[in-house]
Design a protein around this motif. Structure first.
Motif, PDB file in Angstrom:
ATOM      1  N   ARG A 203      -5.137   0.370  -8.753  1.00  0.00           N
ATOM      2  CA  ARG A 203      -4.581  -1.058  -7.994  1.00  0.00           C
ATOM      3  C   ARG A 203      -3.609  -1.663  -9.273  1.00  0.00           C
ATOM      4  O   ARG A 203      -4.079  -1.548 -10.406  1.00  0.00           O
ATOM      5  CB  ARG A 203      -5.698  -1.789  -7.732  1.00  0.00           C
TER       6      ARG A 203
ATOM      7  N   TRP B 211       0.787  -1.371   0.051  1.00  0.00           N
ATOM      8  CA  TRP B 211      -0.061  -0.121   0.077  1.00  0.00           C
ATOM      9  C   TRP B 211       0.835   1.330   0.030  1.00  0.00           C
ATOM     10  O   TRP B 211       1.615   1.567   0.927  1.00  0.00           O
ATOM     11  CB  TRP B 211      -1.147  -0.098   1.199  1.00  0.00           C
TER      12      TRP B 211
ATOM     13  N   ASN C   1       0.352   5.229   0.281  1.00  0.00           N
ATOM     14  CA  ASN C   1      -0.414   6.251   0.466  1.00  0.00           C
ATOM     15  C   ASN C   1       0.035   7.691   0.049  1.00  0.00           C
ATOM     16  O   ASN C   1       1.223   8.121   0.483  1.00  0.00           O
ATOM     17  CB  ASN C   1      -0.881   6.602   2.070  1.00  0.00           C
TER      18      ASN C   1
END
Length: 460
Positions: A277, A240, A242
């Motif tokens: 994604r 992930w 951010n």
């Protein structure tokens, strides 16, 4: 390197007055997806509902537009007959769920809450259509967001799995707890739960009208919406990034096991890191850098006019196709590791020789791609190999590729309110200025969610 770059509360005792106003209908419960031919229109239906739904391009009840596509899809499975007269308890349960939408950061007024509180003033047919639209639109907002992908900017490309909300409402009607069945369409991630809890705290702990609290409430509601853009079943192993926090976290077995700083896209819109994604399916050691045409044209080639040796000094060559490439080496722009992840933005993770840049508070300085502070450690985790093996692959000096045991999903997100790896709720500034447009779709003074297109339909 650059990506081309979104209470009837308790309705007077919890009862919705439909039974006396709507004609009875047969009980039909659909548990699975409906065929497209039926979804489009039941060809032989000729009921009052059918005529009303197809009477005009727009369907309006008491000044509020309804989602014709969702209503047609739902009623096609019921022969275009009214259904709520024989389902009073289910209707009451679902109405109370809609009126509790605020717990998800969704204003109930987005789903006709004001009209739901005074349905007795509506005609029987309007009442039937209004409550169905409220239920369907609320389910749709929980399932894929109140601001669906067709209304977002190109850089906001995250989305959950497709869901037939008409079938979901049918399933809810046939369940012991219809409200719970609809609520189950919402995310269950730790961040979503924490944001909902924070929403309750901020609403109950500070006097109304406090500007700081109002700002925090908006941040929370906007980021609850972003959570609704994510798949409902998240992979247990994933990376992930951010962009709002300029940090990468690697999860294994749903637990954070590694975190590192990253450099992300600049604040300028065309260089911002997008939300999408991808999948890491290969790791390139000692990678060359095929320089994007716009970077070559705007930033590199102009320097060659005053410095003819610029390309040679930076180990760059012109390719036969006219492109510009920087050859592998410790000082190459991609560093010594590139994490390959095909996506339409041409954004990927990579090393960098400029390690000092990770000490900056503002790490939004790339053209959209993501530079990783500790790429060797990340590569070792992805390859499930000792870091010495990664070092040996780099030490060969030549470009070589290795594939992880299994492709690893990557989520590049932009979350200005989130839960960190310690479970603490964090807030970050909206440096890309994306929150305001999402808030516009959550603001109840705006047009209701029911006006949205169905998935796959072009925006008007």
């Amino acid at each position: 390197m650059r990506g081309r770059l979104a209470s009837v509360g308790a309705i007077a005792g919890g009862t919705l007055a439909l039974a006396a106003a709507c004609a009875p209908a047969p009980s039909v419960v659909l548990a699975g997806p409906q065929p497209e031919a039926v979804v489009a229109r039941a060809p032989h239906a000729n009921t009052e509902l059918d005529k009303r739904i197809d009477s005009a391009p727009e369907l309006v009840v008491a000044g509020e537009r309804l989602n014709v596509g969702l209503l047609r899809r739902f009623y096609a499975g019921h022969g275009f007959e009214p259904i709520w007269a024989t389902r009073q308890a289910q209707a009451n349960s679902l109405v109370n769920a809609v009126l509790g939408a605020g717990d998800h950061g969704l204003a109930p007024e987005l789903f006709h809450a004001n009209l739901l509180r005074q349905t007795a003033a509506l005609s029987p047919l309007d009442r039937e259509l209004l409550v169905s639209d409220a239920f369907l639109s609320y389910a749709d907002a929980l399932a894929r967001g109140a601001m669906p992908v067709e209304h977002r900017i190109d850089d906001e490309a995250l989305m959950p799995e497709p869901i037939d909300v008409a079938a979901a409402l049918d399933t809810a009607i046939g369940s012991p707890d219809p409200a719970a069945a609809i609520e189950a369409l919402a995310p269950t991630t730790p961040t979503y739960r924490a944001l909902r809890q924070a929403l309750q705290r901020y609403r109950s702990g500070t006097p109304a009208g406090d500007r700081a609290t109002t700002s925090r409430l908006r941040e929370i509601e906007v980021n609850l919406e972003r959570q609704r853009w994510l798949p409902r079943q998240l992979p247990p192993e994933s990376v992930w990034v951010n962009a709002a926090d300029a940090r990468l976290v690697f999860y294994r077995a749903d637990r954070p096991v590694f975190s590192t700083r990253v450099i992300v896209g600049q604040d300028e819109k065309r260089n911002q890191s997008p939300e999408f994604r991808g999948t890491i399916d290969g790791i390139l050691f000692n990678p060359p850098w095929n320089i994007p045409d716009d970077i070559a044209t705007e930033e590199i080639l102009p320097k060659t006019r005053s410095d003819p040796n610029y390309l040679a000094r930076h180990n760059m060559v012109m390719l036969p196709n006219g492109g510009l490439q920087q050859l592998p080496g410790p000082n190459a722009g991609l560093g010594q590791i590139k994490f390959e992840m095909e996506n339409r933005f041409d954004v990927y993770l990579h090393d960098t020789p400029s390690k000092d840049l990770f000490n900056r508070d503002n790490r939004r300085i790339s053209h959209g791609c993501i530079r990783v502070q500790n790429p060797r450690e990340l590569a070792a985790l992805l390859m499930q190999q000792p870091i010495d093996t990664i070092n040996q692959a780099i030490a060969t000096g030549g470009t070589n590729r290795s594939n992880p045991p299994a492709p690893v999903p990557v989520f590049v997100v932009y979350q200005t309110a989130f839960v960190d790896s310690d479970g603490t709720l964090q807030f970050r500034p909206d440096v890309y200025s994306r929150d305001a447009e999402i808030w516009r779709h959550l603001d109840p003074v705006r047009q209701p969610v029911a006006e949205r297109e169905l998935p796959g339909q072009p925006q008007s």
